[in-house]
Design a protein around this motif. Structure first.
Motif, mmCIF file in Angstrom:
data_model
loop_
_atom_site.group_PDB
_atom_site.id
_atom_site.type_symbol
_atom_site.label_atom_id
_atom_site.label_comp_id
_atom_site.label_asym_id
_atom_site.label_seq_id
_atom_site.Cartn_x
_atom_site.Cartn_y
_atom_site.Cartn_z
ATOM 1 N N UNK A 1 0.425 -1.284 -0.105
ATOM 2 C CA UNK A 1 0.241 -0.373 -0.409
ATOM 3 C C UNK A 1 0.800 1.104 0.045
ATOM 4 N N UNK A 2 1.922 1.131 1.076
ATOM 5 C CA UNK A 2 2.752 2.214 1.247
ATOM 6 C C UNK A 2 3.151 2.456 -0.377
ATOM 7 N N UNK B 1 8.675 8.867 -17.691
ATOM 8 C CA UNK B 1 6.963 9.994 -17.790
ATOM 9 C C UNK B 1 7.179 10.610 -16.473
ATOM 10 N N UNK B 2 7.688 9.668 -15.698
ATOM 11 C CA UNK B 2 7.612 9.493 -14.370
ATOM 12 C C UNK B 2 8.684 11.000 -13.881
ATOM 13 N N UNK B 3 9.500 10.630 -14.080
ATOM 14 C CA UNK B 3 10.335 11.941 -14.585
ATOM 15 C C UNK B 3 10.065 13.205 -14.722
ATOM 16 N N UNK C 1 -4.624 6.761 -16.668
ATOM 17 C CA UNK C 1 -5.186 6.031 -15.475
ATOM 18 C C UNK C 1 -4.000 5.496 -14.621
ATOM 19 N N UNK C 2 -3.728 6.367 -13.672
ATOM 20 C CA UNK C 2 -2.655 5.655 -12.436
ATOM 21 C C UNK C 2 -2.520 3.865 -12.329
ATOM 22 N N UNK C 3 -3.531 3.161 -12.067
ATOM 23 C CA UNK C 3 -3.176 2.042 -11.700
ATOM 24 C C UNK C 3 -2.318 0.672 -12.552
ATOM 25 N N UNK D 1 1.238 9.640 -5.412
ATOM 26 C CA UNK D 1 1.515 10.841 -4.760
ATOM 27 C C UNK D 1 1.828 11.321 -6.365
ATOM 28 N N UNK D 2 2.948 10.483 -6.725
ATOM 29 C CA UNK D 2 3.528 11.449 -7.553
ATOM 30 C C UNK D 2 3.246 11.584 -8.731
#
Ligand code: GDP
Length: 290
Positions: free
Chosen positions: A77-78, A253-255, A280-282, A85-86
């Motif tokens: 979960x963390x 893409x996250x970067x 979609x984040x998931x 969050x990012x």
């Protein structure tokens, strides 16, 4: 659980926690190493991987698992929360008249994405037009025109005009009946000064509601510099990640999202105009860790 597609080594290190209700330091260290490996092999930038894993580690050791939650699910979960969050939710794209400018290097998939996005907006009941200002890459005009015909959306370009700023201005006038204008721009093989100068001029001429950075999912550590330069030049309000039908996981893409303080708008999943999805984040995070 959301992260059903975890990579096998991350899964097996998490599986060693099965049945445990508390984590010892060694467990956490082992898991953090696996998470770092997964993110690095997904092309997430090194500093960002370190930052992310530090906050995951801090929370995994500092927070008590809620009653009834196993240590494994607690860590999962963390990890998930930190990544969501990012990466955030998908870029807000109101279904209303607007002008969108696309930026990115040559071959990143801008022209393809312009036509795909126009198709997407047309399916939402809007009347989009693509304006092709790429006078640099031979074939860009024909490619955009052909794709727009296939998508059945308006198109403007001028193969005889060399000035992209003039094409952009003329294009907005000529397609005034459209409500969503998607302006495609030229890329270069690398970040060169003339590319940045050109896109700054186009940005001033079209005054877009948002500028999106188009990134190939396979971009590795170069994502950071590209995102920085384009953001400084024109302000990046969202990212389009292309070629996610390939093997690359799209960690660049996250970067880019982290670097520009933006979010992901669309995912490109193939070569035809219909191969586009809203982010979609998931699914994206599962793939990143898969
Ligand atoms: P541009 O130079 O940025 O305009 O890039 P293009 O739109 O011409 O795309 C470069 C190449 O990547 C072309 O061969 C496209 O067909 C291909 N391409 C673009 N997006 C995708 C995608 O989502 N999946 C796949 N498989 N290929 C793509």
């Amino acid at each position: 659980m959301v992260l059903d597609n975890l990579g096998s080594s991350l899964r097996s290190s998490l599986d060693t926690l099965q049945g445990k209700s508390r984590l010892d330091e060694e467990d956490v260290e082992e898991i953090i190493k696996e998470i770092q490996r997964s993110l690095l092999s997904a092309d997430v930038e090194v500093d960002l991987v370190m930052e992310l894993s530090a906050s995951i580690e801090e929370r995994a050791t500092g927070e008590e698992p809620p009653a009834g939650t196993s240590a494994r699910d607690h860590v999962l979960r963390i990890v998930y929360e930190e990544l969501v969050d990012l990466v955030g939710e998908s870029t807000d794209l109101p279904l209303e008249p607007q002008t969108i400018l696309l930026a990115g290097l040559q071959g990143s998939g801008k022209t393809t994405s312009a036509a795909k996005m126009a198709w997407w907006f047309s399916k939402k009941g809007l009347r989009p037009a693509v304006i092709q200002t790429d006078t640099f890459r031979p074939g860009a005009y024909d490619q955009a025109k052909e794709m727009c015909e296939r998508a059945e959306v308006s198109f403007y370009g001028d193969p005889d005009e060399e000035d992209p700023v003039k094409i952009a201005r003329d294009g907005l006038e000529e397609t005034a009946e459209a409500d969503v204008h998607i302006v495609d721009t030229a890329g270069r093989h690398a970040l060169e000064d003339d590319l940045i100068a050109e896109i700054e001029e186009i940005e001033q001429a079209v005054d877009p509601d948002r500028s999106l950075l188009v990134l190939d999912a396979a971009i590795g550590q170069g994502a950071k510099e590209q995102a920085r330069e384009f953001d400084d030049a024109i302000g990046i309000g969202g990212v389009v990640v292309t070629k996610l039908d390939g093997t690359a996981k799209g960690g660049g893409a996250l970067t880019a999202v982290n670097e520009t303080g933006s979010s992901i708008a669309f995912l490109g999943t193939g070569e035809t105009v219909q191969d586009i999805e809203r982010f979609e984040p998931n699914g994206f995070i599962s793939r990143l860790l898969g």
